[in-house]
Scaffold this motif. Structure first.
Motif, PDB file in Angstrom:
ATOM      1  N   THR A  49      76.963  92.796  35.043  1.00 18.67           N
ATOM      2  CA  THR A  49      75.511  92.904  35.266  1.00 18.67           C
ATOM      3  C   THR A  49      74.757  93.254  33.988  1.00 18.67           C
ATOM      4  O   THR A  49      73.572  93.566  34.036  1.00 18.67           O
ATOM      5  N   ARG A  50      75.438  93.228  32.857  1.00 17.90           N
ATOM      6  CA  ARG A  50      74.797  93.721  31.644  1.00 17.90           C
ATOM      7  C   ARG A  50      74.828  92.751  30.477  1.00 17.90           C
ATOM      8  O   ARG A  50      74.817  93.147  29.330  1.00 17.90           O
ATOM      9  N   GLY A  51      74.899  91.469  30.785  1.00 17.75           N
ATOM     10  CA  GLY A  51      74.537  90.488  29.764  1.00 17.75           C
ATOM     11  C   GLY A  51      75.613  89.819  28.938  1.00 17.75           C
ATOM     12  O   GLY A  51      75.294  88.929  28.161  1.00 17.75           O
ATOM     13  N   GLU A  89      83.777  87.098  42.536  1.00 18.62           N
ATOM     14  CA  GLU A  89      82.574  86.678  43.281  1.00 18.62           C
ATOM     15  C   GLU A  89      81.364  87.517  42.880  1.00 18.62           C
ATOM     16  O   GLU A  89      80.254  87.003  42.729  1.00 18.62           O
ATOM     17  N   PHE A  90      81.581  88.804  42.678  1.00 22.27           N
ATOM     18  CA  PHE A  90      80.484  89.675  42.235  1.00 22.27           C
ATOM     19  C   PHE A  90      79.995  89.224  40.854  1.00 22.27           C
ATOM     20  O   PHE A  90      78.791  89.087  40.607  1.00 22.27           O
ATOM     21  N   SER A  91      80.939  88.960  39.989  1.00 27.23           N
ATOM     22  CA  SER A  91      80.604  88.550  38.630  1.00 27.23           C
ATOM     23  C   SER A  91      79.808  87.235  38.645  1.00 27.23           C
ATOM     24  O   SER A  91      78.768  87.103  37.971  1.00 27.23           O
ATOM     25  N   SER A 378      70.784  88.822  38.778  1.00 29.40           N
ATOM     26  CA  SER A 378      70.659  90.059  38.026  1.00 29.40           C
ATOM     27  C   SER A 378      69.445  90.009  37.107  1.00 29.40           C
ATOM     28  O   SER A 378      69.079  88.965  36.586  1.00 29.40           O
ATOM     29  N   THR A 379      68.848  91.145  36.874  1.00 30.01           N
ATOM     30  CA  THR A 379      67.696  91.181  35.977  1.00 30.01           C
ATOM     31  C   THR A 379      68.107  91.136  34.514  1.00 30.01           C
ATOM     32  O   THR A 379      67.276  90.944  33.647  1.00 30.01           O
ATOM     33  N   VAL A 380      69.334  91.356  34.252  1.00 30.94           N
ATOM     34  CA  VAL A 380      69.699  91.530  32.844  1.00 30.94           C
ATOM     35  C   VAL A 380      70.737  90.542  32.324  1.00 30.94           C
ATOM     36  O   VAL A 380      71.215  90.697  31.221  1.00 30.94           O
ATOM     37  N   SER A 381      71.096  89.559  33.104  1.00 29.47           N
ATOM     38  CA  SER A 381      72.244  88.784  32.650  1.00 29.47           C
ATOM     39  C   SER A 381      71.916  87.414  32.062  1.00 29.47           C
ATOM     40  O   SER A 381      72.816  86.687  31.703  1.00 29.47           O
TER      41      SER A 381
END
Ligand code: FNR
Length: 384
Positions: A49-51, A89-91, A378-381
């Motif tokens: 979730t962090r880019g 799946e989350f990724s 995600s807002t950051v990816s």
């Protein structure tokens, strides 16, 4: 204007990696009988979730005795698929590509997890005994040479039957990777584990067709990669991580042409061979781990010259640089100057899981919000 080199997407065999800042594989020593746990879900999920453009799940053993420690990850049985699938799946839901490093620890198997090693201190045995869930009597390697007489188990020299069994296990694990839904597989041929032990003349003293000449030392390692390729498919990304040097004292080759240790010259030859055979789409150049007396000149970007040399010799092969890459401007320069196609970070991402976002800010790359980015929640990816 063109985006900075670090933020140019990279497509390998139809898989688009959104940028060139990748998370290197990191053993967590937190598996239960080889199964990923909630720890892995949170650890990998936090990166997803962090880019970063890609995550490689830690060295994952293809047979139980191929684990470094009893707490290592595995993919030798079907029940290990489900917990990995949840992570993948989350990724994917957060727009991050994810793969796995398939591994066999060879003569460095059946040892303690690092925190137990730290507690014991150097000089005492690091071998996990049977009553500590270890398997010291079932470790094997190209030759019966311990990594360290007093600290590591004594391995048996592998028979051809053993080799076939290990190859088959790599194949079975690669097939399970389809079911998990990974984007790529990476074969772990680095850091003094089984495949590195075969390629290096320091650990491979065999006198049959698997030892001696470079061609012989590469025979079994190349066959593993070939068979993983067949099981995984020619249409999907297959990566190989090598150690480009043993870092033993002295030269790689004697004056009369005898190979004395594994180094960049042989690494470059092997990389070219893997590339020519179409069995490696991306080669990550790490180093060390196979020689107790290794002398590594550790500093920022200390392994970049390896990826640079391989890239120079094989411009069409995608290569990665790794190792103390902490500064986004330096990382940008490595990719921009063609010393590597990708940078991978390990400890830098543990210290700062937002490293890719900080790099985006520093390089003036705008981070897209969730709703703008197609297929990405995600807002950051994602970046534009
Ligand atoms: C590692 N490293 C590593 N390498 C690998 O090929 N497979 C693995 O499973 C692991 N496990 C692992 C665990 C932890 C906690 C660390 C810190 C490192 C090595 C790692 O991928 C990387 O190559 C080195 O750490 C150098 O990069 P950094 O940390 O300087 O960015």
């Amino acid at each position: 204007a063109d985006p900075p080199a670090l933020f140019k997407p990279l497509t390998i065999k139809g898989v688009e990696f959104k940028n060139r800042i990748w998370a290197a594989p990191m053993c967590q020593y937190s598996s239960q009988d080889g199964h990923a746990t909630d720890w892995h879900f949170v650890h990998i999920g936090s990166l997803a979730t962090r880019g970063v453009g890609s995550i490689c799940i830690e060295a994952t053993a293809v047979v139980p005795e191929g684990r470094i420690s009893p707490e290592d990850a595995g993919l030798w049985t079907d029940s290990q698929i489900a917990p990995l699938k949840r992570i993948v799946e989350f990724s994917h839901a957060h727009g991050t590509k994810i793969g796995i490093q398939l591994a066999h620890a060879g003569r460095k198997a059946s040892t303690y997890a690092p925190w137990i090693k730290d507690r014991m201190g150097h000089g005492t045995s690091w071998t996990a005994q049977v009553d500590e869930n270890g398997w010291p009597d079932n470790t094997y390697a190209p030759s019966a040479i311990s990594f360290h007489d007093k600290i590591y188990p004594d391995p048996k020299a592998m028979t051809e039957e053993d080799m076939k069994y290990v190859e088959d296990a790599f194949v079975a694990a690669a097939k399970r990777c389809h079911e998990v839904g990974f984007d790529f597989i990476e074969v772990h041929a680095a850091h003094g584990y089984l495949i590195h032990e075969f390629v290096s003349p320091l650990s491979n003293h065999r006198t049959d067709e698997y030892g001696g000449s470079l061609e012989n030392r590469l025979r079994f390692p190349t066959r593993i990669v070939q068979r993983v390729r067949e099981a995984w498919g020619h249409d999907k990304p297959l990566f190989v991580r090598i150690s480009a040097s043993d870092w033993a004292e002295g030269p790689e080759k004697s004056e009369d042409g005898k190979w004395l240790q594994w180094g960049i010259e042989q690494s470059t030859i092997w990389a070219g061979e893997l590339h020519k055979q179409g069995i490696c789409d991306f080669l990550d150049a790490s180093s060390g781990g196979n020689w107790q007396e290794q002398k590594i000149p550790v500093k920022h970007g200390y392994q970049v010259h390896f990826s640079e040399a391989i890239k120079k010799a094989h411009p069409d092969l995608l290569v990665g640089a790794v190792g103390m890459i902490t500064d986004p401007l330096e990382a940008e320069a490595y990719v921009k100057e063609g010393k590597a196609d990708v940078v991978s970070l390990a400890r830098g991402l543990l210290r700062d899981p937002h490293w890719a976002l900080s790099a985006a800010k520093l390089l003036g790359v705008q981070v897209k919000s969730a709703n703008q980015a197609s297929g990405c929640r995600s807002t950051v990816s994602c970046y534009n």
